[in-house]
Motif scaffolding. Structure first.
Motif, PDB file in Angstrom:
ATOM      1  N   ILE A 149      21.793 -17.125  55.491  1.00 22.52           N
ATOM      2  CA  ILE A 149      19.933 -18.417  55.364  1.00 22.52           C
ATOM      3  C   ILE A 149      20.225 -18.589  53.221  1.00 22.52           C
ATOM      4  O   ILE A 149      19.924 -17.863  52.642  1.00 22.52           O
ATOM      5  N   ASP A 150      20.571 -19.266  53.099  1.00 23.05           N
ATOM      6  CA  ASP A 150      20.663 -20.218  51.903  1.00 23.05           C
ATOM      7  C   ASP A 150      22.194 -18.940  51.424  1.00 23.05           C
ATOM      8  O   ASP A 150      23.410 -18.760  51.344  1.00 23.05           O
ATOM      9  N   ASP A 151      21.973 -18.057  50.227  1.00 22.51           N
ATOM     10  CA  ASP A 151      22.761 -17.479  50.151  1.00 22.51           C
ATOM     11  C   ASP A 151      22.344 -15.488  50.589  1.00 22.51           C
ATOM     12  O   ASP A 151      23.305 -14.656  49.784  1.00 22.51           O
ATOM     13  N   GLN A 152      21.901 -15.715  51.225  1.00 23.73           N
ATOM     14  CA  GLN A 152      21.565 -13.919  51.938  1.00 23.73           C
ATOM     15  C   GLN A 152      21.992 -14.124  52.702  1.00 23.73           C
ATOM     16  O   GLN A 152      21.951 -14.784  54.034  1.00 23.73           O
ATOM     17  N   VAL A 153      22.739 -13.415  53.298  1.00 25.48           N
ATOM     18  CA  VAL A 153      23.456 -12.373  54.943  1.00 25.48           C
ATOM     19  C   VAL A 153      22.734 -11.994  55.352  1.00 25.48           C
ATOM     20  O   VAL A 153      22.077 -11.013  54.732  1.00 25.48           O
ATOM     21  N   LEU A 154      22.334 -11.889  56.571  1.00 29.87           N
ATOM     22  CA  LEU A 154      20.923 -11.321  57.632  1.00 29.87           C
ATOM     23  C   LEU A 154      21.072 -10.214  57.825  1.00 29.87           C
ATOM     24  O   LEU A 154      20.802  -9.651  58.337  1.00 29.87           O
ATOM     25  N   SER A 155      22.661  -9.782  58.297  1.00 24.83           N
ATOM     26  CA  SER A 155      22.646  -8.433  58.975  1.00 24.83           C
ATOM     27  C   SER A 155      22.373  -7.400  58.412  1.00 24.83           C
ATOM     28  O   SER A 155      21.430  -6.368  59.720  1.00 24.83           O
ATOM     29  N   SER A 156      21.712  -7.420  57.191  1.00 23.29           N
ATOM     30  CA  SER A 156      20.936  -6.357  56.718  1.00 23.29           C
ATOM     31  C   SER A 156      19.622  -6.088  56.714  1.00 23.29           C
ATOM     32  O   SER A 156      18.394  -5.451  56.263  1.00 23.29           O
ATOM     33  N   LEU A 157      18.886  -6.987  57.266  1.00 18.23           N
ATOM     34  CA  LEU A 157      17.268  -7.888  56.858  1.00 18.23           C
ATOM     35  C   LEU A 157      16.616  -7.674  57.807  1.00 18.23           C
ATOM     36  O   LEU A 157      17.191  -7.912  59.110  1.00 18.23           O
ATOM     37  N   ASN A 158      15.463  -6.799  57.756  1.00 17.81           N
ATOM     38  CA  ASN A 158      14.383  -7.217  59.431  1.00 17.81           C
ATOM     39  C   ASN A 158      13.489  -8.413  59.378  1.00 17.81           C
ATOM     40  O   ASN A 158      14.392  -9.214  59.108  1.00 17.81           O
ATOM     41  N   GLN A 159      13.535  -8.262  60.391  1.00 19.65           N
ATOM     42  CA  GLN A 159      12.364  -9.377  60.979  1.00 19.65           C
ATOM     43  C   GLN A 159      11.115 -10.166  60.152  1.00 19.65           C
ATOM     44  O   GLN A 159      11.930 -11.259  60.076  1.00 19.65           O
ATOM     45  N   GLU A 160      10.803  -8.947  59.149  1.00 22.55           N
ATOM     46  CA  GLU A 160       9.681  -9.834  58.441  1.00 22.55           C
ATOM     47  C   GLU A 160      10.309 -10.759  57.392  1.00 22.55           C
ATOM     48  O   GLU A 160      10.259 -11.349  56.833  1.00 22.55           O
ATOM     49  N   GLN A 161      11.812  -9.882  56.604  1.00 23.15           N
ATOM     50  CA  GLN A 161      12.462 -10.993  56.059  1.00 23.15           C
ATOM     51  C   GLN A 161      12.917 -12.244  55.761  1.00 23.15           C
ATOM     52  O   GLN A 161      13.157 -12.446  55.396  1.00 23.15           O
ATOM     53  N   VAL A 162      13.063 -11.844  57.364  1.00 22.10           N
ATOM     54  CA  VAL A 162      14.467 -12.998  57.888  1.00 22.10           C
ATOM     55  C   VAL A 162      13.534 -13.985  58.080  1.00 22.10           C
ATOM     56  O   VAL A 162      12.792 -14.993  57.626  1.00 22.10           O
ATOM     57  N   ARG A 163      12.074 -13.308  58.414  1.00 16.78           N
ATOM     58  CA  ARG A 163      10.850 -15.199  58.927  1.00 16.78           C
ATOM     59  C   ARG A 163      11.055 -15.326  56.848  1.00 16.78           C
ATOM     60  O   ARG A 163      10.519 -16.180  57.175  1.00 16.78           O
ATOM     61  N   GLN A 164      10.450 -14.300  55.809  1.00 17.06           N
ATOM     62  CA  GLN A 164      10.571 -15.142  54.756  1.00 17.06           C
ATOM     63  C   GLN A 164      11.121 -15.931  54.265  1.00 17.06           C
ATOM     64  O   GLN A 164      10.899 -16.845  53.639  1.00 17.06           O
ATOM     65  N   LEU A 165      12.629 -15.459  54.796  1.00 19.46           N
ATOM     66  CA  LEU A 165      13.717 -16.918  53.794  1.00 19.46           C
ATOM     67  C   LEU A 165      13.666 -18.489  54.692  1.00 19.46           C
ATOM     68  O   LEU A 165      13.401 -19.518  54.339  1.00 19.46           O
ATOM     69  N   LEU A 166      13.091 -17.360  56.075  1.00 19.76           N
ATOM     70  CA  LEU A 166      13.072 -19.249  56.438  1.00 19.76           C
ATOM     71  C   LEU A 166      11.942 -20.208  56.474  1.00 19.76           C
ATOM     72  O   LEU A 166      11.706 -21.290  56.283  1.00 19.76           O
ATOM     73  N   SER A 167      10.606 -19.661  55.113  1.00 15.96           N
ATOM     74  CA  SER A 167       9.538 -20.053  55.069  1.00 15.96           C
ATOM     75  C   SER A 167       9.004 -20.790  53.827  1.00 15.96           C
ATOM     76  O   SER A 167       9.489 -20.490  53.313  1.00 15.96           O
ATOM     77  N   GLY A 168       8.610 -21.548  53.292  1.00 11.34           N
ATOM     78  CA  GLY A 168       8.720 -21.891  52.458  1.00 11.34           C
ATOM     79  C   GLY A 168       7.963 -23.595  52.564  1.00 11.34           C
ATOM     80  O   GLY A 168       7.097 -24.027  53.368  1.00 11.34           O
ATOM     81  N   ALA A 169       7.797 -24.573  51.416  1.00 16.56           N
ATOM     82  CA  ALA A 169       7.323 -26.048  51.439  1.00 16.56           C
ATOM     83  C   ALA A 169       7.488 -26.403  52.396  1.00 16.56           C
ATOM     84  O   ALA A 169       8.332 -27.008  52.634  1.00 16.56           O
ATOM     85  N   VAL A 170       6.072 -27.898  53.006  1.00 16.61           N
ATOM     86  CA  VAL A 170       6.772 -28.590  53.351  1.00 16.61           C
ATOM     87  C   VAL A 170       7.637 -29.432  53.415  1.00 16.61           C
ATOM     88  O   VAL A 170       7.600 -29.826  52.160  1.00 16.61           O
ATOM     89  N   GLY A 171       8.424 -29.545  54.378  1.00 15.84           N
ATOM     90  CA  GLY A 171       9.653 -30.779  53.743  1.00 15.84           C
ATOM     91  C   GLY A 171      10.914 -30.436  52.753  1.00 15.84           C
ATOM     92  O   GLY A 171      11.810 -31.407  53.104  1.00 15.84           O
ATOM     93  N   SER A 172      10.553 -28.951  52.334  1.00 19.24           N
ATOM     94  CA  SER A 172      11.929 -28.432  51.813  1.00 19.24           C
ATOM     95  C   SER A 172      12.822 -27.750  52.360  1.00 19.24           C
ATOM     96  O   SER A 172      12.861 -27.926  53.587  1.00 19.24           O
ATOM     97  N   THR A 173      13.937 -27.572  51.683  1.00 18.97           N
ATOM     98  CA  THR A 173      14.790 -27.505  52.859  1.00 18.97           C
ATOM     99  C   THR A 173      15.917 -26.565  52.320  1.00 18.97           C
ATOM    100  O   THR A 173      15.318 -25.709  51.672  1.00 18.97           O
ATOM    101  N   LEU A 174      16.567 -25.523  54.254  1.00 17.17           N
ATOM    102  CA  LEU A 174      17.211 -24.015  53.537  1.00 17.17           C
ATOM    103  C   LEU A 174      18.482 -24.665  54.094  1.00 17.17           C
ATOM    104  O   LEU A 174      18.758 -26.051  55.102  1.00 17.17           O
ATOM    105  N   SER A 175      19.616 -23.951  53.605  1.00 19.45           N
ATOM    106  CA  SER A 175      21.106 -23.879  54.392  1.00 19.45           C
ATOM    107  C   SER A 175      21.352 -22.553  55.268  1.00 19.45           C
ATOM    108  O   SER A 175      20.805 -21.815  54.710  1.00 19.45           O
TER     109      SER A 175
END
Length: 390
Positions: A149-175
């Motif tokens: 997600i964006d520049d962060q590889v997910l393999s070493s992250l926990n559920q909360e860290q992944v959830r945080q990467l997914l969240s942001g302002a309404v209408g903002s984008t992520l890759s």
């Protein structure tokens, strides 16, 4: 520098809107941008510079490997002019600007599916994606793996860290990338998240208030929640501002003012807007209540204003990680064709005059949340440490 009691001034609508890639771990993109509106136009342009631009434009138009129409070239030139100023300023197309105006202040959102960790494959997989969702229209399906997600590889992250990467302002984008070799897919955060302040009273009589974003009524809600526990013999209140991307400057000032009775809360410096200070008003309502603030490297903007004010006035003990370091004010300049410029016009400074931009706020005690920790145990330990502070 003008000094202003913040409650006596009509504060412009300084809305901090999340930039599309702010949440990547280690990212240097902004978290939230303060914005207000302006309709000024500027006509004084150096003739020599225009002549050079026209010359370059002609060379590109006639010689570039692909044929580019005039509209595309001009849009590219505008984007380059604005985005080259700093990491926050940008050109908004009419559609982007229309979408931005429709967003409610401080709203947070996620994408239209969940990610679930597959322990056998040791990979994160798409779950809960409906067939008619926007992400499905871009080719995503339930069961496909997500590598980054964006520049962060997910393999070493926990559920909360992944959830945080997914969240942001309404209408903002992520890759996202499904694999190291796959192309980038850009997704819009279009599913609103709950932004209410969550409260929990721990066994040690410390009230933890999780403030997800600073909104118009945040200070009143903080006051109400503390007072609702007044019969529980509170020993302290801990503000959990982890992953708080900011919100309204006025809400951060108002919230900090609940615990201060004098002094500067925050100041702004601007070449075009002038300099200003926001002062705390005399109040002794919560002066005997011990206060702590928990932050991490995704605590940004208004969250940093609140934290720096309480820290530098020795009103709160700060624990966690160094904050994000986003401290600029932006203004929206609408253009005649329905587009707009989002441009940096001022900077925040802490009560002592320290720059927040690029530096963030250092905690008194460094205590990052690690993957192997349990959330409940971490908060219990943090609140215990708060009670030990004098």
């Amino acid at each position: 520098m003008a000094t202003t009691h913040w409650k006596s001034v009509v504060i412009p609508c300084l809305l901090m809107c999340l930039s599309h890639s702010a949440w990547g771990a280690g990212s240097k993109e902004p978290a939230f941008d303060d914005m207000e509106m302006d309709g000024q136009a500027y006509t004084e342009i150096p003739v020599a510079s225009i002549q050079e631009f026209v010359q370059i434009y002609g060379i590109v138009k006639d010689n570039y490997i692909q044929d580019k129409n005039d509209d595309a070239l001009f849009q590219q030139a505008i984007q380059g002019l604005v985005s080259g100023l700093d990491r926050y300023s940008r050109y908004l197309s009419p559609e982007d600007y229309k979408q931005l105006r429709e967003y409610t202040e401080g709203d947070l959102a996620s994408i239209d599916f969940d990610l679930q960790f597959n322990s056998q494959m040791k990979q994160w997989m798409v779950q809960g994606l409906s067939a008619d969702a926007d992400s499905a229209k871009q080719g995503l399906r339930n069961g496909v793996t997500v590598y980054k997600i964006d520049d962060q590889v997910l393999s070493s992250l926990n559920q909360e860290q992944v959830r945080q990467l997914l969240s942001g302002a309404v209408g903002s984008t992520l890759s996202i990338q499904l694999s190291p070799q796959s192309p980038v897919v850009r997704l819009v955060r279009n599913t609103k998240l709950d932004t209410e302040i969550k409260s929990s009273l721990h066994n040690n009589q410390v009230l933890v208030l999780q403030v997800k974003v600073f909104q118009q009524d945040t200070a009143n809600e903080i006051k109400r929640l503390i007072e609702s526990y007044s019969d529980r013999r509170l020993k302290a209140v801990m503000f959990d501002l982890r992953n708080n991307p900011g919100g309204l400057l006025s809400a951060a000032v108002e919230s900090a003012d609940l615990f201060l009775n004098q002094g500067v809360i925050v100041s702004t410096q601007s070449r075009s807007e002038g300099n200003q200070q926001f002062q705390a008003l005399p109040s002794f309502e919560f002066q005997n209540l011990k206060v702590g603030v928990l932050i991490n490297n995704r605590s940004a903007s208004a969250a940093e204003v609140f934290t720096a004010a309480l820290k530098e006035h020795s009103r709160a003990w700060v624990v966690g990680e160094q904050s994000y370091g986003k401290g600029v004010v932006q203004k929206l300049f609408p253009l005649s064709n329905g587009s707009a410029l989002q441009m940096t016009v001022a900077q925040y400074f802490s009560p002592s005059g320290q720059m927040i931009e690029g530096r963030g706020v250092q905690p008194h005690f460094s205590y990052p949340f690690k993957q192997e920790m349990r959330e409940e145990s971490y908060l219990e330990h943090v609140t215990d440490l708060l009670l030990l502070q004098k």
